[in-house]
Write a protein that holds these residues in place. Structure first.
Motif, PDB file in Angstrom:
ATOM      1  N   LEU A  19      32.837 -37.411 -20.657  1.00 53.85           N
ATOM      2  CA  LEU A  19      31.348 -36.601 -20.376  1.00 53.85           C
ATOM      3  C   LEU A  19      30.794 -36.319 -19.174  1.00 53.85           C
ATOM      4  CD1 LEU A  19      29.543 -35.392 -22.755  1.00 53.85           C
ATOM      5  CD2 LEU A  19      28.365 -37.770 -22.576  1.00 53.85           C
ATOM      6  N   VAL A  20      30.764 -37.555 -18.444  1.00 54.68           N
ATOM      7  CA  VAL A  20      30.263 -37.246 -16.992  1.00 54.68           C
ATOM      8  C   VAL A  20      30.960 -36.278 -16.171  1.00 54.68           C
ATOM      9  CG1 VAL A  20      29.766 -38.388 -14.779  1.00 54.68           C
ATOM     10  CG2 VAL A  20      29.289 -39.629 -17.069  1.00 54.68           C
ATOM     11  N   ALA A  21      32.327 -36.191 -16.118  1.00 49.40           N
ATOM     12  CA  ALA A  21      33.115 -35.439 -15.465  1.00 49.40           C
ATOM     13  C   ALA A  21      32.866 -34.000 -16.059  1.00 49.40           C
ATOM     14  CB  ALA A  21      34.561 -35.781 -15.735  1.00 49.40           C
ATOM     15  N   VAL A  22      32.834 -33.899 -17.419  1.00 47.78           N
ATOM     16  CA  VAL A  22      32.745 -32.323 -17.887  1.00 47.78           C
ATOM     17  C   VAL A  22      31.361 -31.980 -17.570  1.00 47.78           C
ATOM     18  CG1 VAL A  22      32.560 -31.086 -20.085  1.00 47.78           C
ATOM     19  CG2 VAL A  22      34.368 -32.521 -19.707  1.00 47.78           C
ATOM     20  N   ILE A  23      30.121 -32.688 -17.676  1.00 46.62           N
ATOM     21  CA  ILE A  23      28.938 -32.043 -17.289  1.00 46.62           C
ATOM     22  C   ILE A  23      28.567 -31.979 -15.833  1.00 46.62           C
ATOM     23  CG2 ILE A  23      26.288 -32.962 -17.060  1.00 46.62           C
ATOM     24  CD1 ILE A  23      27.179 -34.232 -19.969  1.00 46.62           C
ATOM     25  N   SER A  24      29.279 -32.817 -14.930  1.00 48.99           N
ATOM     26  CA  SER A  24      29.108 -32.737 -13.581  1.00 48.99           C
ATOM     27  C   SER A  24      29.799 -31.624 -13.047  1.00 48.99           C
ATOM     28  CB  SER A  24      29.486 -34.073 -12.836  1.00 48.99           C
ATOM     29  OG  SER A  24      30.743 -34.171 -12.920  1.00 48.99           O
ATOM     30  N   ILE A  25      30.782 -31.202 -13.438  1.00 53.92           N
ATOM     31  CA  ILE A  25      31.697 -30.022 -13.024  1.00 53.92           C
ATOM     32  C   ILE A  25      31.056 -28.747 -12.814  1.00 53.92           C
ATOM     33  CG2 ILE A  25      32.607 -28.868 -15.072  1.00 53.92           C
ATOM     34  CD1 ILE A  25      34.745 -29.714 -12.036  1.00 53.92           C
ATOM     35  N   PHE A  26      29.818 -28.488 -13.598  1.00 52.57           N
ATOM     36  CA  PHE A  26      28.935 -27.320 -13.589  1.00 52.57           C
ATOM     37  C   PHE A  26      27.908 -27.583 -12.592  1.00 52.57           C
ATOM     38  CE2 PHE A  26      30.033 -27.744 -18.124  1.00 52.57           C
ATOM     39  CZ  PHE A  26      30.826 -26.249 -18.039  1.00 52.57           C
ATOM     40  N   PHE A  27      27.676 -28.709 -11.976  1.00 51.63           N
ATOM     41  CA  PHE A  27      26.533 -28.931 -10.991  1.00 51.63           C
ATOM     42  C   PHE A  27      27.158 -29.213  -9.683  1.00 51.63           C
ATOM     43  CE2 PHE A  27      24.965 -29.835 -15.189  1.00 51.63           C
ATOM     44  CZ  PHE A  27      23.805 -29.057 -14.962  1.00 51.63           C
ATOM     45  N   LEU A  28      28.603 -29.762  -9.472  1.00 50.96           N
ATOM     46  CA  LEU A  28      28.999 -29.947  -8.162  1.00 50.96           C
ATOM     47  C   LEU A  28      29.344 -28.939  -7.250  1.00 50.96           C
ATOM     48  CD1 LEU A  28      31.537 -32.586  -9.125  1.00 50.96           C
ATOM     49  CD2 LEU A  28      29.719 -33.212  -8.144  1.00 50.96           C
ATOM     50  N   PRO A  29      29.153 -29.207  -6.078  1.00 54.69           N
ATOM     51  CA  PRO A  29      29.442 -28.179  -5.064  1.00 54.69           C
ATOM     52  C   PRO A  29      31.046 -27.931  -4.964  1.00 54.69           C
ATOM     53  CG  PRO A  29      28.772 -30.145  -3.946  1.00 54.69           C
ATOM     54  CD  PRO A  29      28.560 -30.284  -5.212  1.00 54.69           C
TER      55      PRO A  29
END
Length: 109
Positions: A19-29
């Protein structure tokens, strides 16, 4: 008080990592730090590589559930009970989760 089954806890930790990986992929540089030396990032990669952590957790989950691996780890010089074995695996999964969160955090500072 009944404690949660440790194998269920393993799957919960794995689910949180996904869940952390899926959500963070949208916000990561586009470029994120992946290797640190002395607290300073010195290795970088593409943001899609954040999924390495959940993949590593899944591999660990699948291997740790195999009876031969479990037997080998519980019947070596230091005998482990099933509960101790499961908590050991949960600890490693939790360390991978914390590392994933640290990489995400380091991407923004």
């Amino acid at each position: 008080m009944k404690l949660i089954n440790s194998r269920k806890l393993s799957w919960i930790i794995f689910g949180i990592g996904c869940l952390v990986a899926v959500i963070s992929i949208f916000f990561l540089p586009n470029i994120i730090p992946m290797h640190f030396s002395g607290g300073v990032a010195d290795g970088f990669s593409d943001k899609i590589q954040i999924f390495i952590f959940p993949i590593l957790q899944l591999i660990l989950m699948l291997l740790s559930g195999r009876e031969k691996v479990k037997y080998f780890l519980t019947h070596t010089k230091t005998f482990l009970t099933d509960v101790q074995y499961n908590w050991m695996i949960d600890g490693v999964l939790f360390i991978i989760l914390i590392t994933e969160i640290y990489v995400i955090y380091a991407s923004f500072i």
